[in-house]
Design a protein around this motif. Structure first.
Motif, PDB file in Angstrom:
ATOM      1  N   SER A 204       0.836  -1.197   0.000  1.00  0.00           N
ATOM      2  CA  SER A 204       0.000   0.000   0.000  1.00  0.00           C
ATOM      3  C   SER A 204       0.870   1.246   0.000  1.00  0.00           C
ATOM      4  O   SER A 204       1.943   1.271   0.612  1.00  0.00           O
ATOM      5  N   GLN A 386      -7.100  -3.830   0.338  1.00  0.00           N
ATOM      6  CA  GLN A 386      -6.717  -3.699  -1.068  1.00  0.00           C
ATOM      7  C   GLN A 386      -6.334  -5.054  -1.661  1.00  0.00           C
ATOM      8  O   GLN A 386      -6.677  -5.379  -2.798  1.00  0.00           O
ATOM      9  N   SER A 392      -5.505  -1.185  -5.898  1.00  0.00           N
ATOM     10  CA  SER A 392      -4.558  -0.334  -5.193  1.00  0.00           C
ATOM     11  C   SER A 392      -5.076   1.094  -5.171  1.00  0.00           C
ATOM     12  O   SER A 392      -5.367   1.667  -6.219  1.00  0.00           O
TER      13      SER A 392
END
Length: 447
Positions: A204, A386, A392
């Motif tokens: 992330s 995610q 993303s």
């Protein structure tokens, strides 16, 4: 049952069951001082023995890690995973590789994680793990061989719906990458079983920045609640690692002036302010050159204090971001004397219990680590989301979510810690974190 639920009686029993685990005792006492009075007022928690159950890990796993160094010598380390509580979600918490790692340290960290993860509002339980392996001074190949051996055993105890470790001290992107690669080989599948991964394979945005950024945002929320702002405030920051440097960057962005950084050798004091250019230098110094903070003083001609911590300098705000128990009663007295108005803990339990009481009694606004440094695990939780959705989010979107989470944590602390015109953030964080986990445990019955 549990007729005597005084703090001292409870702690006496806990210490007897967990002898010599001083860090764990300290962490539990800090919570018990807030939570036990609340339990006495709410008998359903007392009758179900919730605090007794909540201070006993679900399981503790200890294993041998055997690896080969570059000279062909066989080396042996000890690995741990403490799976503390999964009442509100799968176990979640970092892995620490450092000679200081003991069962007591990991139990204290995992116990703290129970409340921290609850405060984020995300469905994640608590755990912590690691090894007494020291990655400093090791070659990449040695670190890789250790990580692969470590994961070969840890593999049996984790999974995307069971336990999702992350990084911590001594475990950065390199170590996470080696462990994720080994897990992938063993499991024959690509799943988000670790967080803190590189963006290229499921990480992330702003994960490395999140704990430091979140700590600064939490301070901003506390100041705002007290009709203050970060603008123009002189800030003392300890540490020179990931959390400290990103906290310093965000302090600068919010209008504060950082004047200290430190490492285990001492601290530097730069009254002109540690701006972005200087922070870039420290980042390269610590991550690439593996240098000491004293080199900053030589480069920028400022004061360096060997074997000391930065809490003696004049400051408006303090951000302990180095390690546990780095701020004691003597430091608390110095901060009070020098006019410090607020503290936001970036490290886990960096303030001793006595120092915390001294600061609170003096009216210093005190943001405990389980609330103030929850940004890291919050973004880890968002990384899990995610991964599950195979997408993303942008850095801007993730940081906006981080701001909202830190604001919500602050509001929970205010709700449960309000005492007239003041807010006891320690009490608020402990009770808010406790309620969510305790109610889930009640719902499951006796287990």
């Amino acid at each position: 049952m549990y007729d005597d639920l005084s703090i001292e009686h409870f702690m006496k029993g806990l210490i007897k069951r967990n002898p010599h685990e001083t860090e764990f005792h300290q962490a539990v006492r800090e919570v018990a001082e807030s939570v036990i009075p609340y339990i006495i007022e709410n008998p359903r928690y007392r009758q179900a023995g919730i605090i007794q159950r909540m201070t006993e890990p679900d399981r503790t796993i200890i294993f041998r890690v055997v690896w080969e160094d570059d000279e062909g010598n066989i080396r042996v380390n000890r690995g741990f995973r403490v799976q503390f509580n999964n009442s509100i979600g799968p176990y979640k918490g970092g892995l620490r590789f450092d000679p200081s790692v003991t069962l007591s340290v990991l139990k204290f960290l995992a116990f703290e994680q129970t409340f921290k993860n609850s405060l984020t509002g995300l469905p994640i339980g608590s755990g912590k793990g690691g090894s007494d392996f020291n990655p400093k001074g090791k070659s990449d190949q040695e670190v890789m061989r250790f990580c692969q051996s470590f994961m070969t055993e840890l593999f049996h105890h984790i999974g995307p719906h069971t336990d999702i470790p992350a990084g911590d001290i001594g475990v950065g992107n390199r170590e996470i990458s080696y462990m994720f690669g080994q897990y992938k080989r063993l499991a024959h599948e690509f799943t988000g079983v670790l967080t803190g991964k590189s963006l290229e394979y499921g990480g992330s945005h702003i994960r490395s920045e999140a704990t430091g950024y979140g700590n600064a945002y939490f301070m901003q929320e506390m100041l705002k609640h007290h009709n203050e702002s970060m603008e123009g405030k002189v800030c003392a920051v300890s540490g020179a690692g990931n959390v400290a440097l990103h906290c310093a960057r965000k302090i600068n962005a919010l209008g504060g002036k950082v004047v200290t950084l430190s490492d285990s050798s001492g601290f530097i004091y730069d009254p002109e302010g540690i701006n972005e250019e200087k922070l870039d230098y420290v980042t390269e110094l610590k991550t690439v050159k593996r240098g000491r903070i004293s080199e900053y003083a030589d480069r920028y001609d400022c004061d360096y204090y060997p074997d000391k911590r930065p809490w003696s300098v004049d400051c408006d705000l303090a951000f302990p971001c180095a390690t546990q128990n780095e701020l004691d009663v003597k430091d608390a007295k110095a901060l009070i004397k020098n006019g410090c108005m607020a503290i936001s803990e970036g490290a886990n339990m960096p303030t001793t219990v006595d120092a915390m009481h001294r600061l609170q009694d003096a009216g210093v606004i005190f943001g405990p680590g389980k609330a103030a440094n929850a940004g890291g695990v919050a973004i880890s939780g968002l990384e899990m989301s995610q991964n599950s959705m195979r997408l993303s989010w942008s850095a801007e979107e993730v940081e906006n979510r981080l701001k909202i989470i830190m604001r919500d944590i602050h509001d929970k602390c205010v709700e449960h810690g309000r005492d007239g015109d003041r807010v006891d953030y320690v009490k608020g964080a402990n009770i808010a974190g406790f309620i969510k986990v305790a109610d889930a445990m009640l719902a499951y019955g006796v287990s």
